[in-house]
Design a protein around this motif. Structure first.
Motif, mmCIF file in Angstrom:
data_model
loop_
_atom_site.group_PDB
_atom_site.id
_atom_site.type_symbol
_atom_site.label_atom_id
_atom_site.label_comp_id
_atom_site.label_asym_id
_atom_site.label_seq_id
_atom_site.Cartn_x
_atom_site.Cartn_y
_atom_site.Cartn_z
ATOM 1 N N SER A 73 0.814 -1.218 0.000
ATOM 2 C CA SER A 73 0.000 0.000 0.000
ATOM 3 C C SER A 73 0.852 1.275 0.000
ATOM 4 O O SER A 73 0.384 2.334 -0.388
ATOM 5 N N HIS A 74 2.107 1.175 0.409
ATOM 6 C CA HIS A 74 2.955 2.366 0.486
ATOM 7 C C HIS A 74 3.778 2.605 -0.776
ATOM 8 O O HIS A 74 4.508 3.571 -0.864
ATOM 9 N N ARG A 76 4.051 2.909 -5.162
ATOM 10 C CA ARG A 76 3.328 3.275 -6.388
ATOM 11 C C ARG A 76 2.080 4.110 -6.096
ATOM 12 O O ARG A 76 1.030 3.892 -6.683
ATOM 13 N N ILE A 77 2.183 5.067 -5.192
ATOM 14 C CA ILE A 77 1.065 5.946 -4.859
ATOM 15 C C ILE A 77 1.005 7.049 -5.906
ATOM 16 O O ILE A 77 2.006 7.686 -6.218
ATOM 17 N N ARG A 78 -0.158 7.283 -6.483
ATOM 18 C CA ARG A 78 -0.348 8.340 -7.475
ATOM 19 C C ARG A 78 -1.342 9.349 -6.912
ATOM 20 O O ARG A 78 -2.550 9.218 -7.080
ATOM 21 N N SER A 79 -0.849 10.357 -6.196
ATOM 22 C CA SER A 79 -1.741 11.387 -5.665
ATOM 23 C C SER A 79 -2.034 12.439 -6.734
ATOM 24 O O SER A 79 -3.009 13.176 -6.628
ATOM 25 N N LYS A 80 -1.173 12.507 -7.745
ATOM 26 C CA LYS A 80 -1.348 13.453 -8.828
ATOM 27 C C LYS A 80 -0.811 12.793 -10.092
ATOM 28 O O LYS A 80 0.187 12.070 -10.055
ATOM 29 N N ARG A 81 -1.435 13.027 -11.218
ATOM 30 C CA ARG A 81 -1.006 12.423 -12.477
ATOM 31 C C ARG A 81 0.320 13.028 -12.927
ATOM 32 O O ARG A 81 0.602 14.187 -12.684
ATOM 33 N N ASN A 88 0.218 7.979 -15.862
ATOM 34 C CA ASN A 88 0.372 6.858 -14.942
ATOM 35 C C ASN A 88 1.779 6.276 -14.980
ATOM 36 O O ASN A 88 2.188 5.594 -14.054
#
Length: 109
Positions: A73-74, A76-81, A88
């Protein structure tokens, strides 16, 4: 007047001493340069060659398969494109090694 004569003699002696020290340093510097040149060719270049051969042989033995995808869960976080492409993929994305948030890309080959 005698004082000026003694002062000039001391200055001449000190300048001769400085010149002899410079000559000694120049001879020592030339010898040091020769030593480092010999060490570069005899030690450094063969050392680099041995390291290159070692890494080449290790690369031949290594299996270059795709790593297993683990959906931490920690990572490959994409908070912004991303501002390029589809938003992506990272700038230096390698579809064989870099996973997207939902897993690896599958290519039909």
């Amino acid at each position: 007047m005698a004082m000026i004569g003694r002062l000039s003699q001391k200055l001449l002696k000190s300048s001769a001493l400085i010149q002899s020290r410079k000559l000694s340093a120049a001879v020592h510097g030339e010898q040091a340069a020769k030593t480092w040149k010999i060490l570069s060719f005899v030690v450094a270049l063969p050392g680099v060659a041995v390291c290159m051969v070692n890494m080449y042989l290790r690369a031949q033995q290594h299996d270059h398969g795709q790593p297993e995808f683990v959906p931490y869960s920690h990572l490959r976080i994409r908070s912004k494109r991303f501002p390029w492409g589809d938003g992506n993929h990272s700038l230096f994305h390698n579809s064989h090694l870099n996973a997207l948030p939902d897993g690896f890309e599958h290519h039909d080959e």
